[in-house]
Write an enzyme that holds these catalytic residues in place. Sequence first.
Site, PDB file in Angstrom:
ATOM      1  CB  CYS A 114      18.898-125.979  13.226  1.00 47.45           C
ATOM      2  SG  CYS A 114      18.686-126.672  11.680  1.00 47.45           S
ATOM      3  CG  HIS A 254      16.524-127.029  16.098  1.00 49.96           C
ATOM      4  ND1 HIS A 254      15.670-126.575  15.250  1.00 49.96           N
ATOM      5  CD2 HIS A 254      17.364-128.082  15.534  1.00 49.96           C
ATOM      6  CE1 HIS A 254      15.866-127.074  13.967  1.00 49.96           C
ATOM      7  NE2 HIS A 254      16.876-128.097  14.203  1.00 49.96           N
ATOM      8  CG  ASN A 284      14.696-129.425  11.228  1.00 53.94           C
ATOM      9  OD1 ASN A 284      14.700-128.128  11.391  1.00 53.94           O
ATOM     10  ND2 ASN A 284      15.836-130.153  11.295  1.00 53.94           N
TER      11      ASN A 284
END
Length: 332
Positions: A114, A254, A284
């Site tokens: 990520c 994020h 996500n």
Amino acid sequence: MNIPIRIAGIGFQVPETVITNDDLTKIIETSDEWIKTRTGIEKRHVLSGNESAVEMGIGAAKKALEKAKIDVEKIDYIIAAASLGTHIYPSTACEIQAAIGAVNAACFDITAACSGLIYGMGISRGLIKSGMAKNILIVATEGLSRCLDWNDRASCVLFGDGAGAMMLTVSDDNQDDIIAVDLKAEGHLGHFIQMGTPGKNCPLVEQNDEAQMFVKMDGKEVYKYVVTKLPNYIEECVEKSGLKMSDIDYLVPHQANMRIIEALEKRLEFNPENVISNIKDYANTSAASIPIALVEAVESGKMKLPCSAILTGFGAGMTVGTTVVRLREGIV
């Protein structure tokens, strides 16, 4: 050398297929309320049929290039942040190069999960400032829906698929858009988020236990790590930039979990109106989440350009990447 860098264009692409929380109740024991309360997620886009992470990356790259108005043959490097491309090799970056015709670009993939986009920005910054490159395309593209255990409600509800791309070039006005970058990794915590690779030993030797290619995550430990460590890392990067937190217009974190985003907002004393989040619509999307959130926020009018912003990602490794940037009009 201190060559200034311009963020010239940003784009994103997601699959058309949308799966809502209610849809997930058909395959696992869960509910819309259970997922929203714990994560803030309402729906996610997922790959279907022969769609791929490479295909999404190509779409995002073309949109970033359109905004940047840079000749594709002048791209020096393509860096792909991709946890799971279409192939182990050729690399995702090479496949994107072939599709867009960037015949002069060197290509490679990075695996920082990520944090991938920010890691790509840090690498690109070094290449441009050293004089090794003038134009670099970063593509963060993630097809995580294909490596989830869809019987595990603790993990499968969290992720979606998507791609984001950013075109970096040498600035022609001496203004540096990447003001500071800070990259970190704590490999001793790598067991918090893992994904195995399947494979068997040679039949002439002792056989191994073949791993399953599923994402496994200790959500509680990830949460504790992020809310404890990340605010300090963000503050360090802002200090490195020579600015103060009050000088920064927006925080673009994020998109992992709404609870984490709210904890960062509170700890950093950021105005909620200036913290960018679209996790409810995309879940996500790993390395792609920051560019997706950024582009959508500009297009919706939530972010006003020009502005300054903190972009920060965290993920498997454990890796953390933070950058303080200037964002100009016309990049989206």
